[in-house]
Write a protein that holds these residues in place. Structure first.
Motif, PDB file in Angstrom:
ATOM      1  N   LYS A   1      -0.063   5.628  -0.263  1.00 50.05           N
ATOM      2  CA  LYS A   1      -0.874   6.377  -1.238  1.00 50.05           C
ATOM      3  C   LYS A   1      -0.164   6.573  -2.581  1.00 50.05           C
ATOM      4  CE  LYS A   1      -3.845   9.379   0.088  1.00 50.05           C
ATOM      5  NZ  LYS A   1      -5.033   8.514   0.105  1.00 50.05           N
TER       6      LYS A   1
ATOM      7  N   GLY B   1       0.830  -1.206   0.000  1.00 45.12           N
ATOM      8  CA  GLY B   1       0.000   0.000   0.000  1.00 45.12           C
ATOM      9  C   GLY B   1       0.858   1.246   0.000  1.00 45.12           C
TER      10      GLY B   1
ATOM     11  N   ASP C   1      -7.496   6.443  -3.650  1.00 38.45           N
ATOM     12  CA  ASP C   1      -6.300   6.313  -4.503  1.00 38.45           C
ATOM     13  C   ASP C   1      -6.659   5.693  -5.852  1.00 38.45           C
ATOM     14  OD1 ASP C   1      -4.719   7.356  -2.498  1.00 38.45           O
ATOM     15  OD2 ASP C   1      -4.262   5.389  -1.645  1.00 38.45           O
ATOM     16  N   THR C   2      -7.549   4.691  -5.829  1.00 40.19           N
ATOM     17  CA  THR C   2      -7.995   4.083  -7.087  1.00 40.19           C
ATOM     18  C   THR C   2      -8.693   5.145  -7.934  1.00 40.19           C
ATOM     19  OG1 THR C   2      -8.321   1.990  -5.954  1.00 40.19           O
ATOM     20  CG2 THR C   2      -9.400   2.233  -8.091  1.00 40.19           C
TER      21      THR C   2
ATOM     22  N   GLY D   1      -8.091   2.423   0.038  1.00 38.07           N
ATOM     23  CA  GLY D   1      -7.570   2.653  -1.314  1.00 38.07           C
ATOM     24  C   GLY D   1      -8.621   3.112  -2.309  1.00 38.07           C
TER      25      GLY D   1
ATOM     26  N   PHE E   1      -7.271  -3.631  -6.226  1.00 33.45           N
ATOM     27  CA  PHE E   1      -7.333  -2.665  -7.320  1.00 33.45           C
ATOM     28  C   PHE E   1      -7.774  -3.337  -8.616  1.00 33.45           C
ATOM     29  CE2 PHE E   1      -3.705  -0.057  -5.207  1.00 33.45           C
ATOM     30  CZ  PHE E   1      -4.621   0.483  -4.324  1.00 33.45           C
TER      31      PHE E   1
ATOM     32  N   THR F   1      -5.541  -4.029  -0.412  1.00 35.58           N
ATOM     33  CA  THR F   1      -5.168  -2.776  -1.075  1.00 35.58           C
ATOM     34  C   THR F   1      -4.804  -3.110  -2.519  1.00 35.58           C
ATOM     35  OG1 THR F   1      -4.272  -2.124   1.078  1.00 35.58           O
ATOM     36  CG2 THR F   1      -3.858  -0.648  -0.761  1.00 35.58           C
ATOM     37  N   ARG F   2      -3.518  -3.422  -2.795  1.00 36.54           N
ATOM     38  CA  ARG F   2      -3.106  -3.698  -4.178  1.00 36.54           C
ATOM     39  C   ARG F   2      -3.958  -4.792  -4.805  1.00 36.54           C
ATOM     40  NH1 ARG F   2       1.389  -6.614  -7.351  1.00 36.54           N
ATOM     41  NH2 ARG F   2       1.382  -8.154  -5.705  1.00 36.54           N
TER      42      ARG F   2
ATOM     43  N   ASN G   1      -0.104   3.223  -4.388  1.00 38.82           N
ATOM     44  CA  ASN G   1      -1.455   2.860  -4.840  1.00 38.82           C
ATOM     45  C   ASN G   1      -1.828   3.604  -6.120  1.00 38.82           C
ATOM     46  OD1 ASN G   1      -1.668   1.408  -2.492  1.00 38.82           O
ATOM     47  ND2 ASN G   1      -2.981   2.885  -1.436  1.00 38.82           N
ATOM     48  N   GLN G   2      -1.616   4.910  -6.097  1.00 40.93           N
ATOM     49  CA  GLN G   2      -2.015   5.720  -7.258  1.00 40.93           C
ATOM     50  C   GLN G   2      -1.180   5.322  -8.485  1.00 40.93           C
ATOM     51  OE1 GLN G   2      -1.764   9.782  -5.732  1.00 40.93           O
ATOM     52  NE2 GLN G   2      -3.195   9.273  -4.081  1.00 40.93           N
TER      53      GLN G   2
END
Ligand code: ATP
Length: 299
Positions: free
Chosen positions: A39, A37, A245-246, A242, A287, A283-284, A42-43
Motif C-alpha cells: 500500500k 505492490g 491506493d490509486t 490497488g 496504475f 498493481t503497479r 502504491n500510493q
C-alpha cells in the motif's frame, strides 16, 4: 510542497480464481500477474507519477523479492529510501481475483514491521511545514504513532489509510489530519458508513475524511464544512487491486500540487485515476501513467 510516504513495499502475486474459497476448501487458480505492490509503495508511485515530489521510506529483506522491488522502483520518479534488512523476508501479498473483479488479499508484514525508526526520522528531518506525511497500517503500532507525532511536530499534514485493520488505530486518530477509508474499514472503525462515519472520526480529531465505496463513488467530509459525494467514473473493471491506493495517491497529489487540503476537484481527479486502474490487470502496471495523470489533473 513535498510528500513523504512511510509504508510497505511488497510483491503482489495475483491468482485468478472462479470464486473466493470458503473456509476449509481447496480450490484451483491461475497465475494472473506478479507485480510490485504494497500500500505504501502504491500510493507513493501514484503521487510521484502525478508530478508531486515524493519520498518513499520503506524496508525489504535481502532475498529475491527484494531485488525485484529495487529494480522496479528504480523505474519510478521517486526519491527512494529503502532499507534492505539482513535475515528478514521481503513482504508479499497473495491476491485472489474473481472474474467480476472482486479481490481478497493476504499480506505479510515482516519487513514493514522491521522498518528502522531512525531511517524514517532521518527522511522526515528534510520535511517542511505543510508537506504531506502519508502512512498506512502495515508498520508496527509504536513506530506509526511515533512518526505521526514527529510529522505533526514539524507542521506536516498527516494522511492515513487504516488498512490492513489493526487494533492500535484507535489511538492514532488525534494525530491524523486526513483519513481515507473504504466501506469495510468505515464499518469496523467508525461503526457506520457515510456522513455518520465521518462525524465519528471528526469527533476524534480528523479534519478531512474520505470514504470510498467502489462503484458507488466516494465522499469527502470536512470538519465544520461540506460533505460532498463524487460518483465513480464508469469503467469495465477487471482487477480492482490497488483501486483504493490509486484513489488516495491521486487525491493527495492533486491537492498538494494546488497547494492545499482536499477538495471536490481532488476527489474527481482520484475517481478518474482509479477508474483507469481497475480496467487493467496487476498493481503497479495498472496504475495511471505520468501522461494520464497530467491529463486528469488538467481537467
Ligand atoms: P482496493 O482494496 O480494491 O484497492 P478499496 O476497497 O480500498 O479498493 P474502493 O472503495 O473499492 O476502495 O475503490 C476506491 C475508488 O476506486 C472508488 O471510490 C471508485 O472511485 C474507484 N473504483 C473502485 N472500483 C471501481 C469500479 N469497478 N469502477 C470504477 N471505479 C471504481
Amino acid at each position: 510542497m513535498r510528500a513523504f510516504v512511510i509504508g510497505n513495499a511488497a510483491i503482489d502475486e495475483t491468482i485468478s480464481v472462479d470464486g473466493l474459497p470458503e473456509p476449509g476448501v481447496s480450490i484451483l487458480g491461475r497465475i494472473a500477474s506478479r507485480d510490485l505492490g504494497g500500500k505504501g509503495t502504491n500510493q507513493a508511485v501514484v503521487m510521484a507519477r502525478g508530478g508531486l515530489e515524493t519520498t518513499l521510506v520503506s524496508a525489504t529483506g535481502d532475498d529475491f523479492r527484494s531485488a525485484t522491488i529495487h529494480e522496479q522502483l528504480a523505474e519510478e520518479p521517486l526519491d527512494l529510501r529503502l532499507s534492505s534488512l539482513a535475515g528478514v523476508s521481503t513482504d508479499f501479498s497473495m491476491v485472489l481475483t474473481t472474474p467480476d473483479g472482486e479481490n481478497s488479499i493476504v499480506t505479510t508484514t515482516e519487513a514493514a514491521e522491521a522498518l528502522p525508526l531512525e531511517a524514517a526520522l532521518a527522511a522526515l528531518s528534510e520535511a517542511s511545514s505543510g508537506d504531506f506525511l502519508v502512512m498506512q497500517g502495515n508498520l508496527g503500532g509504536e513506530i506509526t504513532e511515533a512518526l505521526l507525532k514527529a510529522g505533526r511536530e514539524r507542521g506536516m499534514v498527516t494522511a492515513f489509510n487504516p488498512s490492513p485493520l489493526r487494533p492500535y488505530f484507535e489511538r492514532l486518530w488525534p494525530f491524523i489530519d486526513i483519513a481515507f477509508l473504504n466501506e469495510s474499514e468505515s464499518l469496523s472503525l467508525a461503526g457506520s458508513t457515510g456522513k455518520k462515519a465521518a462525524e465519528v472520526l471528526h469527533a476524534k480529531g480528523v479534519r478531512q475524511v474520505v470514504l470510498t465505496a467502489g462503484t458507488d463513488g466516494a465522499m469527502l467530509s470536512t470538519k465544520g464544512g461540506d460533505f460532498i459525494h463524487v460518483p465513480a467514473v464508469r469503467a469495465k473493471a477487471i482487477d480492482t487491486t490497488g483501486a483504493g491506493d490509486t484513489f488516495m495517491g491521486a487525491a493527495l497529489a492533486s491537492a498538494a500540487l494546488r497547494g492545499g487540503m482536499l477538495d471536490a476537484r481532488a476527489i474527481s481527479h482520484a475517481s478518474a485515476a482509479s477508474a483507469l486502474a481497475v480496467a487493467r490487470r496487476g498493481t503497479r502496471r495498472a496504475f495511471p501513467s505520468r501522461d494520464e495523470l497530467a491529463a486528469i489533473f488538467a481537467g
